[in-house]
Design a protein around this motif. Structure first.
Motif, PDB file in Angstrom:
ATOM      1  N   GLU A 336       0.967  -0.054   6.031  1.00 16.31           N
ATOM      2  CA  GLU A 336       1.528   0.511   7.261  1.00 16.31           C
ATOM      3  C   GLU A 336       1.818  -0.585   8.282  1.00 16.31           C
ATOM      4  O   GLU A 336       2.833  -0.547   8.985  1.00 16.31           O
ATOM      5  N   LYS A 341       6.344   1.926   2.795  1.00 13.58           N
ATOM      6  CA  LYS A 341       5.982   3.285   2.423  1.00 13.58           C
ATOM      7  C   LYS A 341       5.049   3.229   1.216  1.00 13.58           C
ATOM      8  O   LYS A 341       5.057   2.256   0.462  1.00 13.58           O
ATOM      9  N   TYR A 342       4.292   4.267   1.012  1.00  7.54           N
ATOM     10  CA  TYR A 342       3.370   4.265  -0.125  1.00  7.54           C
ATOM     11  C   TYR A 342       3.229   5.661  -0.702  1.00  7.54           C
ATOM     12  O   TYR A 342       3.455   6.671  -0.017  1.00  7.54           O
ATOM     13  N   GLU A 343       2.829   5.681  -1.991  1.00  4.64           N
ATOM     14  CA  GLU A 343       2.687   6.941  -2.714  1.00  4.64           C
ATOM     15  C   GLU A 343       1.666   6.726  -3.827  1.00  4.64           C
ATOM     16  O   GLU A 343       1.807   5.797  -4.634  1.00  4.64           O
ATOM     17  N   GLY A 378      10.208  -1.031   4.584  1.00  2.00           N
ATOM     18  CA  GLY A 378      10.756   0.252   4.165  1.00  2.00           C
ATOM     19  C   GLY A 378      10.705   0.464   2.664  1.00  2.00           C
ATOM     20  O   GLY A 378      11.024   1.554   2.163  1.00  2.00           O
ATOM     21  N   LEU A 380       9.253   1.358  -0.909  1.00  2.00           N
ATOM     22  CA  LEU A 380       8.227   2.295  -1.350  1.00  2.00           C
ATOM     23  C   LEU A 380       7.347   1.630  -2.405  1.00  2.00           C
ATOM     24  O   LEU A 380       7.834   1.132  -3.415  1.00  2.00           O
TER      25      LEU A 380
END
Length: 466
Positions: A336, A341-343, A378, A380
């Motif tokens: 962050e 971005k993360y998943e 930005g 992922l």
């Protein structure tokens, strides 16, 4: 070598030839001895014409001869067969002078044995006939009363025949010995030539004897040895090239920070009237470069430790799903802060593995650092954990710039970076992926790269379950 071996074969065959001649002579002697040994038991020798002849042929007793398979005939002075009992090979009652003469001269038939005796008082010939069992006729007759010229001519003829016979046998022995020797010396010469080329450094040499005997096994052993040596030499050359490249890379990566440290340190010592801000900026550069050099040396030491045979892991039974969730939780603030971005997709169930938690966390941290270092904000970053064939599969993916295809085979080698310029902006040492792969392999698993079809890349970690 070929000449010596061929001559040895020739000598061996000549020895065999001489032994064969000696064995032949001994065979004739033994046959003669056996003939004399059994002569007394043969019917033809038990009942000769002299044993049964009488002055009056009518008193002759032929019963014993007939009982033993023989026959008795009496021919008078007019060549008439006046008595016949048992086996009859004459087949006539009366013979002409020419027929009787022929019978006498050809009485040494191959099929019958004739014992012929003349009785002068009774004026008749007694013929005792027995079928021949086995006959071997060989005799050398010498009469001193023969003409000297005839004796010399006969002697020279016999000597010539014996000489020609011996020469022919010797020639056949020589030819056969050369043929037999060639069957051994030619494969040996090819193997020697291959060995010589191998000794001279031609490790691609192979031998093809086109044989299916023991030489074929020797050929396969030689070719296998040559292939292994070629492979080992290739690995050694590659290792030597990697070592030289590693030294150059270490020198290059240490030279820049050390030169910067030296330059700014000299500047601080020589320059006077420097403001507090300038001095702090120079000291900050020195500090950052010191950290870079220290990080490089630390990771080099860690990499060399993993290559040591004494390197061991502190393994413990660990719930890999819970462990990866904790690691991902620790990554969230960093992702962050950098604008990524993360998943995360981790199994809820418990899956246990043998894990060195301190070492294994380096893999995830290195992959995360690389993703944030080489990709724009930005991007992922995704982490997933699944089970496939008793293997824990952890995929660390991103949809960023990806890794060039020409680096896929070498990305895990030391000092290989995505930025070919090798500048210091990214701050990487080029050792992180090498260390991560060795840690995964030490756990009995692996770390591999899979390029995404659209963009980005995926690093896959595998580790066996328990």
């Amino acid at each position: 070598m070929k000449r010596k071996l061929s001559n040895q074969f020739l000598i061996n065959f000549l020895v065999i030839f001489l032994l064969t001649i000696l064995d032949t002579v001994l065979a004739f002697v033994l046959l003669s001895f056996a003939s004399r040994l059994i002569a007394g038991s043969l019917a033809k020798n038990q009942y000769p014409a002299s044993a049964i002849i009488k002055e009056d042929y009518r008193q002759i007793d032929a019963s014993a001869v007939v009982q033993n398979g023989g026959g008795v005939q009496v021919v008078d002075k007019d060549y008439r067969v006046v008595y016949s009992s048992g086996l009859d090979t004459i087949g006539k009652d009366k013979l002409t002078v020419e027929e009787f003469t022929t019978f006498l001269t050809e009485s040494r038939s191959k099929s019958y044995h004739y014992d012929i005796l003349y009785q002068p008082k009774g004026e008749f010939w007694l013929i005792v006939t027995f079928p021949t069992s086995v006959r071997l006729d060989f005799s050398l007759v010498h009469n001193k009363e023969a003409a000297a010229g005839d004796f010399m001519r006969a002697g020279w003829a016999i000597a010539f025949v014996v000489l020609i016979y011996l020469l022919m046998i010797a020639l056949f022995a020589f030819i056969y010995s050369r043929i037999t020797a060639a069957g051994i010396t030619i494969p040996l010469k090819k193997l020697c030539d291959g060995t010589r080329l191998l000794r001279e450094g031609d490790y691609s040499v192979r031998v093809d004897l086109r044989l299916k005997n023991e030489f074929a096994e020797l050929q396969n052993t030689f070719n296998d040895m040559a292939a292994r040596i070629e492979h080992e030499i290739s690995l050694r050359k590659k290792s030597e090239e990697d070592r030289r490249r590693l030294i150059l890379d270490i020198s290059h990566d240490l030279k820049n920070p050390m030169s910067s440290i030296q330059g700014y340190a000299e500047l601080l010592m020589r320059k006077t009237g420097m403001t507090e801000q300038e001095r702090n900026e120079h000291l900050g550069i020195i500090l950052n470069n010191s950290r870079r050099a220290n990080q490089l040396l630390t990771e080099l030491f860690e990499l060399s430790q993993m290559d040591s045979p004494d390197f061991t892991l502190k393994l413990g039974r660990t719930d890999i799903c819970e462990y990866i969730r904790q690691i991902c939780g620790e990554l969230v603030p960093q992702l962050e802060r950098e604008g990524f971005k993360y998943e995360f997709d981790i199994l809820e169930e418990s899956v246990f593995v043998l894990l060195d938690t301190h070492r294994f966390s380096r893999i995830i941290q290195n992959l995360a650092n690389n993703a944030m270092r080489y990709n724009p904000k930005g991007t992922l970053v995704a982490v997933s954990l699944t089970i496939q064939n008793d293997q824990v599969v952890i995929d660390f993916s991103d949809d960023g710039v990806g890794i060039p295809a020409h680096l896929t085979d070498n990305i895990f080698k030391p000092f290989v970076r995505v930025d070919d310029s090798r500048n210091s902006k990214t701050g990487g040492s080029g050792l992180g992926l090498s260390i991560a792969k060795k840690i995964a392999e030490a756990h009995g698993g692996n770390l591999t790269l899979h390029l995404n079809e659209i963009k980005g890349s995926t690093f896959r970690i595998t580790i066996p379950t328990i």
